[in-house]
Design a protein around this motif. Sequence first.
Motif, PDB file in Angstrom:
ATOM      1  N   ILE A  29       4.524  12.019  15.584  1.00  0.00           N
ATOM      2  CA  ILE A  29       5.183  11.365  16.711  1.00  0.00           C
ATOM      3  C   ILE A  29       4.217  10.588  17.590  1.00  0.00           C
ATOM      4  O   ILE A  29       4.648   9.757  18.377  1.00  0.00           O
ATOM      5  N   THR A  30       2.930  10.868  17.462  1.00  0.00           N
ATOM      6  CA  THR A  30       1.930  10.088  18.196  1.00  0.00           C
ATOM      7  C   THR A  30       0.553  10.342  17.607  1.00  0.00           C
ATOM      8  O   THR A  30       0.303  11.406  17.034  1.00  0.00           O
ATOM      9  N   PHE A  35      -7.022  10.173  20.235  1.00  0.00           N
ATOM     10  CA  PHE A  35      -7.757   9.175  21.023  1.00  0.00           C
ATOM     11  C   PHE A  35      -8.445   9.784  22.236  1.00  0.00           C
ATOM     12  O   PHE A  35      -9.229   9.118  22.905  1.00  0.00           O
ATOM     13  N   LEU A  36      -8.136  11.051  22.544  1.00  0.00           N
ATOM     14  CA  LEU A  36      -8.766  11.711  23.691  1.00  0.00           C
ATOM     15  C   LEU A  36     -10.226  11.992  23.384  1.00  0.00           C
ATOM     16  O   LEU A  36     -10.564  12.500  22.310  1.00  0.00           O
ATOM     17  N   ASP A  48     -12.825   2.721  17.067  1.00  0.00           N
ATOM     18  CA  ASP A  48     -13.108   1.310  16.820  1.00  0.00           C
ATOM     19  C   ASP A  48     -13.304   0.529  18.120  1.00  0.00           C
ATOM     20  O   ASP A  48     -13.708  -0.618  18.099  1.00  0.00           O
ATOM     21  N   ARG A  49     -13.007   1.166  19.224  1.00  0.00           N
ATOM     22  CA  ARG A  49     -13.241   0.564  20.539  1.00  0.00           C
ATOM     23  C   ARG A  49     -13.372   1.680  21.559  1.00  0.00           C
ATOM     24  O   ARG A  49     -12.926   2.805  21.320  1.00  0.00           O
ATOM     25  N   GLU A 100      -1.564   1.984  16.935  1.00  0.00           N
ATOM     26  CA  GLU A 100      -2.542   1.520  15.948  1.00  0.00           C
ATOM     27  C   GLU A 100      -3.668   2.547  15.853  1.00  0.00           C
ATOM     28  O   GLU A 100      -4.158   3.045  16.864  1.00  0.00           O
ATOM     29  N   GLU A 101      -4.070   2.849  14.626  1.00  0.00           N
ATOM     30  CA  GLU A 101      -5.143   3.827  14.409  1.00  0.00           C
ATOM     31  C   GLU A 101      -6.438   3.326  15.035  1.00  0.00           C
ATOM     32  O   GLU A 101      -6.790   2.165  14.882  1.00  0.00           O
ATOM     33  N   ARG A 102      -7.147   4.197  15.723  1.00  0.00           N
ATOM     34  CA  ARG A 102      -8.406   3.836  16.375  1.00  0.00           C
ATOM     35  C   ARG A 102      -9.610   4.536  15.756  1.00  0.00           C
ATOM     36  O   ARG A 102     -10.739   4.171  16.043  1.00  0.00           O
ATOM     37  N   ILE A 103      -9.364   5.537  14.950  1.00  0.00           N
ATOM     38  CA  ILE A 103     -10.476   6.256  14.342  1.00  0.00           C
ATOM     39  C   ILE A 103     -10.940   5.481  13.118  1.00  0.00           C
ATOM     40  O   ILE A 103     -10.180   5.267  12.168  1.00  0.00           O
TER      41      ILE A 103
END
Length: 107
Positions: A29-30, A35-36, A48-49, A100-103
């Motif tokens: 669901i998220t 991202f934490l 990635d950022r 969007e995936e950040r890892i």
Amino acid sequence: MGYWGDDKILSVMRAQEKFCEKTENAYIITRAASFLEYFGKESKGWFDREPEDEFKNGRDSFFGIDNEHLNEKGHKTVAKYAVPNIIRSVFEGKEPVLEEERIIALQ
């Protein structure tokens, strides 16, 4: 699932994504929890950022408590992204719309 002190967590995160892709009525669901930031983990090379402020200080460890549990801010941040997808999947019968995936290793 987020980072919990061991890079091997990536295999668990991949397995969760694959399971939900292949299993009817199973959803992520998220991705917000992943991202934490994790206290003491260098985010460069992992994300990635640079994480936005909403993903910072979301664990007890950032306030001198010796654990990585999500604190109130962390729970509110995850809920901000999870609740709309819970509404979509449970009440509207729609697929969740994931962030969007950040890892880097999962992209």
